[in-house]
Write an enzyme that holds these catalytic residues in place. Sequence first.
Site, PDB file in Angstrom:
ATOM      1  N   HIS A 143       3.467  -7.500   0.379  1.00 48.92           N
ATOM      2  CA  HIS A 143       4.497  -7.461   1.433  1.00 48.92           C
ATOM      3  C   HIS A 143       4.588  -8.770   2.219  1.00 48.92           C
ATOM      4  O   HIS A 143       5.595  -9.016   2.893  1.00 48.92           O
ATOM      5  CB  HIS A 143       4.228  -6.331   2.422  1.00 48.92           C
ATOM      6  CG  HIS A 143       4.359  -4.957   1.835  1.00 48.92           C
ATOM      7  ND1 HIS A 143       5.466  -4.552   1.117  1.00 48.92           N
ATOM      8  CD2 HIS A 143       3.512  -3.889   1.852  1.00 48.92           C
ATOM      9  CE1 HIS A 143       5.285  -3.298   0.712  1.00 48.92           C
ATOM     10  NE2 HIS A 143       4.113  -2.883   1.148  1.00 48.92           N
ATOM     11  N   ASP A 181       3.164  -0.637  -7.276  1.00 52.55           N
ATOM     12  CA  ASP A 181       2.836  -0.043  -5.981  1.00 52.55           C
ATOM     13  C   ASP A 181       4.028   0.826  -5.548  1.00 52.55           C
ATOM     14  O   ASP A 181       5.175   0.519  -5.882  1.00 52.55           O
ATOM     15  CB  ASP A 181       2.589  -1.162  -4.972  1.00 52.55           C
ATOM     16  CG  ASP A 181       2.086  -0.676  -3.622  1.00 52.55           C
ATOM     17  OD1 ASP A 181       0.874  -0.832  -3.358  1.00 52.55           O
ATOM     18  OD2 ASP A 181       2.893  -0.153  -2.831  1.00 52.55           O
ATOM     19  N   HIS A 183       5.404   1.071  -2.813  1.00 53.24           N
ATOM     20  CA  HIS A 183       6.268   0.344  -1.880  1.00 53.24           C
ATOM     21  C   HIS A 183       6.889  -0.880  -2.568  1.00 53.24           C
ATOM     22  O   HIS A 183       6.289  -1.442  -3.492  1.00 53.24           O
ATOM     23  CB  HIS A 183       5.455  -0.092  -0.656  1.00 53.24           C
ATOM     24  CG  HIS A 183       4.756   1.055   0.029  1.00 53.24           C
ATOM     25  ND1 HIS A 183       3.391   1.279  -0.104  1.00 53.24           N
ATOM     26  CD2 HIS A 183       5.239   2.041   0.801  1.00 53.24           C
ATOM     27  CE1 HIS A 183       3.068   2.368   0.588  1.00 53.24           C
ATOM     28  NE2 HIS A 183       4.166   2.852   1.145  1.00 53.24           N
ATOM     29  N   ASP A 265      -0.818   3.837  -4.870  1.00 55.19           N
ATOM     30  CA  ASP A 265      -0.188   4.778  -3.943  1.00 55.19           C
ATOM     31  C   ASP A 265       1.032   5.454  -4.572  1.00 55.19           C
ATOM     32  O   ASP A 265       1.730   6.212  -3.909  1.00 55.19           O
ATOM     33  CB  ASP A 265       0.173   4.102  -2.611  1.00 55.19           C
ATOM     34  CG  ASP A 265       0.725   2.705  -2.774  1.00 55.19           C
ATOM     35  OD1 ASP A 265       1.075   2.326  -3.915  1.00 55.19           O
ATOM     36  OD2 ASP A 265       0.818   1.979  -1.762  1.00 55.19           O
TER      37      ASP A 265
HETATM   38 ZN    ZN Z   1       1.867   0.333  -1.175  1.00 59.42          ZN
END
Ligand code: ZN
Length: 364
Positions: A143, A181, A183, A265
């Site tokens: 991120h 991931d 996200h 995740d």
């Molecule tokens: Zn994540």
Amino acid sequence: MSTGYLYHEIFGWHDTGTFVGDMPSDPGAGLQPFQNYENAETKRRIHELIVVSGLIDELVRIAPRLATDAELELVHTRDHIARIKRESSTRLGGDGGDLTTPFARGGYEIAALAAGGAIELLEAVLSGRVTTGYALIRPPGHHAIAERGMGYCIFSNLAVAIANAKAKRAGKLRVVAVDWDVHHGNGTESIFLDDKDVLTISLHQDRLYPHDTGDLDVVGVGTNINIPLPPGTGNGGYSYAFDEVVIPAIRKFKPDVITVASGFDSSFLDPLGRMMITASGYATLTAKLMAVADEVCGGKLMMTHEGGYNAVYTPFCGLFVLQELVGKKKLSDPFAHGNEYPGQESKPHERAVVDRARDLLANL
Ligand code: ZN
């Protein structure tokens, strides 16, 4: 053919404080002090399972080192690096940049060790010292953008490794970065959006985090592919996305190495996502990448660790990926109860997103 493995106990000492999940405690709002979602447990327990299962004996240990300022500056601004250093030297530490990425005193050194670890492992793969490898590093990285950290990430570990590998070879290196991931890999995407030699592919739960990135129409110079999957996508939907988009894109792009921002995740038991991949599902995706890596880049495949927040299940996801890389199975998945979690087949609304993403192959 050998598999590299990079971990250091100090990654467990990255202190994210007494949070309530992703918020600071606040008695007035009823937020009782507890743990940060991003804490040491999942990472420590992946490592311990690798040791206790005996898989450690099959791995080539690679030592991390601190990334230098010059190495970090290939991706991050001087201001960002200087601020993290400054806050890291204070008694109570600081924050990566969004007030949900806390770190304690000494956090800079641990973050620089994570980025330096990614650099070392990618070099080990590119030099042929190992064919594949997994860097179990923390804090995560995907991120973090050039000018600040966010979403538990301080430095963009994988992007720093790729940028340095490219610089060392005068830019003559083509790299794929797959991000599974749950996200969106917004940091990696933003850093390479205008780079025709880095193909970024992110599979993520649509609009989970960040809420405003990760859409299909963000293509940069044609080498960015987002596959924003609906909640509930499991092994079948992910396999469909790999078979229809990820693997054909890699085959067409012909990289010198395949890298993965590996977050667990997306598992069916994770508290932060609503996807349904199982440990054997992650192994299947790993096998698909290994097969195409054999085809296009001499098997070169390296992964850096990102998210994964179920302390009980995440270690099996990590173990299964590493078992696949090594080619030896030490343990089964005790949570699969013999026949996997139900509802794993791909569904029409999942395939519809993948089918739209397939159009982006024309950009390559
Ligand atoms: Zn994540």
